[in-house]
Design a protein around this motif. Structure first.
Motif, PDB file in Angstrom:
ATOM      1  N   ALA A 267      31.114   8.580 -35.223  1.00  0.00           N
ATOM      2  CA  ALA A 267      29.891   8.957 -35.118  1.00  0.00           C
ATOM      3  C   ALA A 267      28.869   8.307 -35.700  1.00  0.00           C
ATOM      4  CB  ALA A 267      29.658  10.576 -35.512  1.00  0.00           C
ATOM      5  N   ILE A 268      27.523   8.545 -35.028  1.00  0.00           N
ATOM      6  CA  ILE A 268      26.286   8.131 -35.689  1.00  0.00           C
ATOM      7  C   ILE A 268      25.309   8.864 -35.615  1.00  0.00           C
ATOM      8  CG2 ILE A 268      25.389   7.001 -33.454  1.00  0.00           C
ATOM      9  CD1 ILE A 268      24.502   4.630 -35.371  1.00  0.00           C
ATOM     10  N   ALA A 269      24.441   9.335 -36.805  1.00  0.00           N
ATOM     11  CA  ALA A 269      23.460  10.064 -36.937  1.00  0.00           C
ATOM     12  C   ALA A 269      22.112   9.242 -36.704  1.00  0.00           C
ATOM     13  CB  ALA A 269      23.314  11.070 -38.180  1.00  0.00           C
ATOM     14  N   ILE A 270      20.953   9.781 -36.135  1.00  0.00           N
ATOM     15  CA  ILE A 270      19.945   9.017 -35.942  1.00  0.00           C
ATOM     16  C   ILE A 270      18.707   9.553 -36.220  1.00  0.00           C
ATOM     17  CG2 ILE A 270      18.323   7.184 -34.616  1.00  0.00           C
ATOM     18  CD1 ILE A 270      21.219   7.067 -32.620  1.00  0.00           C
ATOM     19  N   VAL A 271      17.650   9.431 -37.006  1.00  0.00           N
ATOM     20  CA  VAL A 271      16.309   9.744 -37.146  1.00  0.00           C
ATOM     21  C   VAL A 271      15.293   8.909 -36.921  1.00  0.00           C
ATOM     22  CG1 VAL A 271      17.291  11.685 -38.606  1.00  0.00           C
ATOM     23  CG2 VAL A 271      16.462   9.795 -39.669  1.00  0.00           C
ATOM     24  N   GLY A 272      13.982   9.279 -36.633  1.00  0.00           N
ATOM     25  CA  GLY A 272      12.954   8.338 -36.494  1.00  0.00           C
ATOM     26  C   GLY A 272      11.913   9.052 -36.230  1.00  0.00           C
ATOM     27  N   GLY A 273      10.572   8.754 -36.768  1.00  0.00           N
ATOM     28  CA  GLY A 273       9.544   9.277 -36.633  1.00  0.00           C
ATOM     29  C   GLY A 273       8.385   8.307 -37.753  1.00  0.00           C
ATOM     30  N   THR A 274       7.247   9.182 -37.517  1.00  0.00           N
ATOM     31  CA  THR A 274       6.020   8.473 -38.465  1.00  0.00           C
ATOM     32  C   THR A 274       5.533   9.421 -39.640  1.00  0.00           C
ATOM     33  OG1 THR A 274       4.615   9.419 -36.787  1.00  0.00           O
ATOM     34  CG2 THR A 274       5.060   6.964 -36.616  1.00  0.00           C
ATOM     35  N   GLU A 275       5.311   9.107 -40.645  1.00  0.00           N
ATOM     36  CA  GLU A 275       4.769   9.789 -41.936  1.00  0.00           C
ATOM     37  C   GLU A 275       6.065  10.606 -42.074  1.00  0.00           C
ATOM     38  OE1 GLU A 275       1.106  11.104 -40.203  1.00  0.00           O
ATOM     39  OE2 GLU A 275       0.423   9.125 -40.288  1.00  0.00           O
ATOM     40  N   GLY A 276       7.279  10.232 -42.138  1.00  0.00           N
ATOM     41  CA  GLY A 276       8.256  11.224 -42.825  1.00  0.00           C
ATOM     42  C   GLY A 276       8.590  12.225 -41.873  1.00  0.00           C
ATOM     43  N   ASN A 277       7.943  12.448 -40.695  1.00  0.00           N
ATOM     44  CA  ASN A 277       8.429  13.396 -39.838  1.00  0.00           C
ATOM     45  C   ASN A 277       9.601  12.901 -38.882  1.00  0.00           C
ATOM     46  OD1 ASN A 277       8.545  15.618 -38.156  1.00  0.00           O
ATOM     47  ND2 ASN A 277       6.391  15.537 -37.267  1.00  0.00           N
ATOM     48  N   PHE A 278      10.557  13.709 -39.042  1.00  0.00           N
ATOM     49  CA  PHE A 278      11.752  13.193 -38.154  1.00  0.00           C
ATOM     50  C   PHE A 278      12.215  14.373 -37.137  1.00  0.00           C
ATOM     51  CE2 PHE A 278      12.670  10.712 -42.091  1.00  0.00           C
ATOM     52  CZ  PHE A 278      12.285   9.496 -41.767  1.00  0.00           C
ATOM     53  N   SER A 279      11.462  15.495 -36.949  1.00  0.00           N
ATOM     54  CA  SER A 279      11.771  16.388 -36.145  1.00  0.00           C
ATOM     55  C   SER A 279      11.837  16.231 -34.551  1.00  0.00           C
ATOM     56  CB  SER A 279      10.716  17.616 -36.212  1.00  0.00           C
ATOM     57  OG  SER A 279       9.406  16.960 -36.040  1.00  0.00           O
ATOM     58  N   HIS A 280      11.240  15.247 -34.213  1.00  0.00           N
ATOM     59  CA  HIS A 280      11.375  14.819 -32.691  1.00  0.00           C
ATOM     60  C   HIS A 280      12.436  14.000 -32.548  1.00  0.00           C
ATOM     61  CE1 HIS A 280       9.755  14.447 -28.617  1.00  0.00           C
ATOM     62  NE2 HIS A 280      10.325  13.247 -28.601  1.00  0.00           N
ATOM     63  N   PRO A 281      13.519  14.303 -31.664  1.00  0.00           N
ATOM     64  CA  PRO A 281      14.841  13.444 -31.500  1.00  0.00           C
ATOM     65  C   PRO A 281      14.417  11.951 -31.225  1.00  0.00           C
ATOM     66  CG  PRO A 281      14.610  14.956 -29.502  1.00  0.00           C
ATOM     67  CD  PRO A 281      13.553  15.361 -30.603  1.00  0.00           C
ATOM     68  N   CYS A 282      15.237  10.979 -31.752  1.00  0.00           N
ATOM     69  CA  CYS A 282      14.945   9.764 -32.117  1.00  0.00           C
ATOM     70  C   CYS A 282      16.122   9.153 -31.208  1.00  0.00           C
ATOM     71  CB  CYS A 282      14.810   9.119 -33.292  1.00  0.00           C
ATOM     72  SG  CYS A 282      14.433   7.324 -33.139  1.00  0.00           S
ATOM     73  N   CYS A 283      16.041   8.622 -29.776  1.00  0.00           N
ATOM     74  CA  CYS A 283      17.299   8.262 -29.103  1.00  0.00           C
ATOM     75  C   CYS A 283      17.450   6.965 -29.402  1.00  0.00           C
ATOM     76  CB  CYS A 283      16.663   8.413 -27.568  1.00  0.00           C
ATOM     77  SG  CYS A 283      16.857  10.219 -27.098  1.00  0.00           S
ATOM     78  N   PRO A 284      18.880   6.432 -29.179  1.00  0.00           N
ATOM     79  CA  PRO A 284      18.985   4.996 -29.310  1.00  0.00           C
ATOM     80  C   PRO A 284      18.384   4.094 -28.168  1.00  0.00           C
ATOM     81  CG  PRO A 284      20.977   6.245 -28.884  1.00  0.00           C
ATOM     82  CD  PRO A 284      19.993   7.323 -29.140  1.00  0.00           C
ATOM     83  N   CYS A 285      18.063   3.241 -28.415  1.00  0.00           N
ATOM     84  CA  CYS A 285      17.501   2.168 -27.255  1.00  0.00           C
ATOM     85  C   CYS A 285      18.512   1.472 -26.743  1.00  0.00           C
ATOM     86  CB  CYS A 285      16.552   1.317 -27.858  1.00  0.00           C
ATOM     87  SG  CYS A 285      17.511  -0.447 -28.366  1.00  0.00           S
ATOM     88  N   GLY A 286      18.445   0.993 -25.556  1.00  0.00           N
ATOM     89  CA  GLY A 286      19.365   0.525 -24.446  1.00  0.00           C
ATOM     90  C   GLY A 286      20.530  -0.626 -25.203  1.00  0.00           C
ATOM     91  N   ALA A 287      19.528  -1.389 -26.006  1.00  0.00           N
ATOM     92  CA  ALA A 287      20.185  -2.799 -26.562  1.00  0.00           C
ATOM     93  C   ALA A 287      21.256  -2.010 -27.444  1.00  0.00           C
ATOM     94  CB  ALA A 287      19.214  -3.653 -27.371  1.00  0.00           C
TER      95      ALA A 287
END
Ligand code: THU
Length: 138
Positions: free
Chosen positions: A82-102
């Motif tokens: 499994a992999i868990a992924i978070v991403g966002g600006t200013e420490g806000n990771f509430s919006h899902p961060c989908c992995p890119c195609g690469a």
């Protein structure tokens, strides 16, 4: 001694997400301001973390997911759960961060379709994101 990974028993999705958030703290996102963290669980219970590392020559930027994979692979780990992924600006990771195609293509080299991708809005599989894969076999 820091061995570059964490040994874990009974890892759950929440804990893997927490480790991804921790990884995002090290993101070098000077140009986009978008910090990404990934926590990759191997079949033998190790967790390798990764963050995005940007560059002034933009195309040299490397995604968090691929850094986590390459860390694990370069240490001889080739089986993943499994992999868990978070991403966002200013420490806000509430919006899902989908992995890119690469990153999905790199995952597809080493993972089966049931490999788990954990985001802030739930758990998915590699097959959900990449139902058909590029393969050299004909
Ligand atoms: N990024 C990742 O780390 N993972 C992805 O799957 C997509 C994008 C990073 C690259 C760049 O540093 C920033 O997010 C904005 O594109």
């Amino acid at each position: 001694m820091d061995v570059g990974y964490m040994e874990c028993v009974n890892m759950n999705n929440e804990e893997l997400m927490r480790l991804a958030c921790e990884a995002a703290q090290n993101a070098y996102a000077r140009y986009s301001g978008f910090c990404v963290g990934a926590a990759l669980l191997t079949a033998d219970g190790r967790v390798y973390r990764g963050c995005n590392v940007e560059n002034s020559s933009y195309s040299l930027t490397m995604c968090a997911e691929r850094i986590a994979f390459f860390k694990a692979l370069s240490e001889g780990c080739t089986q993943f759960r499994a992999i868990a992924i978070v991403g966002g600006t200013e420490g806000n990771f509430s919006h899902p961060c989908c992995p890119c195609g690469a990153c999905l293509q790199v995952m597809s080299e080493f993972c089966d379709g049931d490999f788990s991708i954990i985001l802030s809005n739930g758990e998915f599989t590699l097959d959900d994101f990449l139902p058909m894969r590029f393969e050299l076999s004909c």
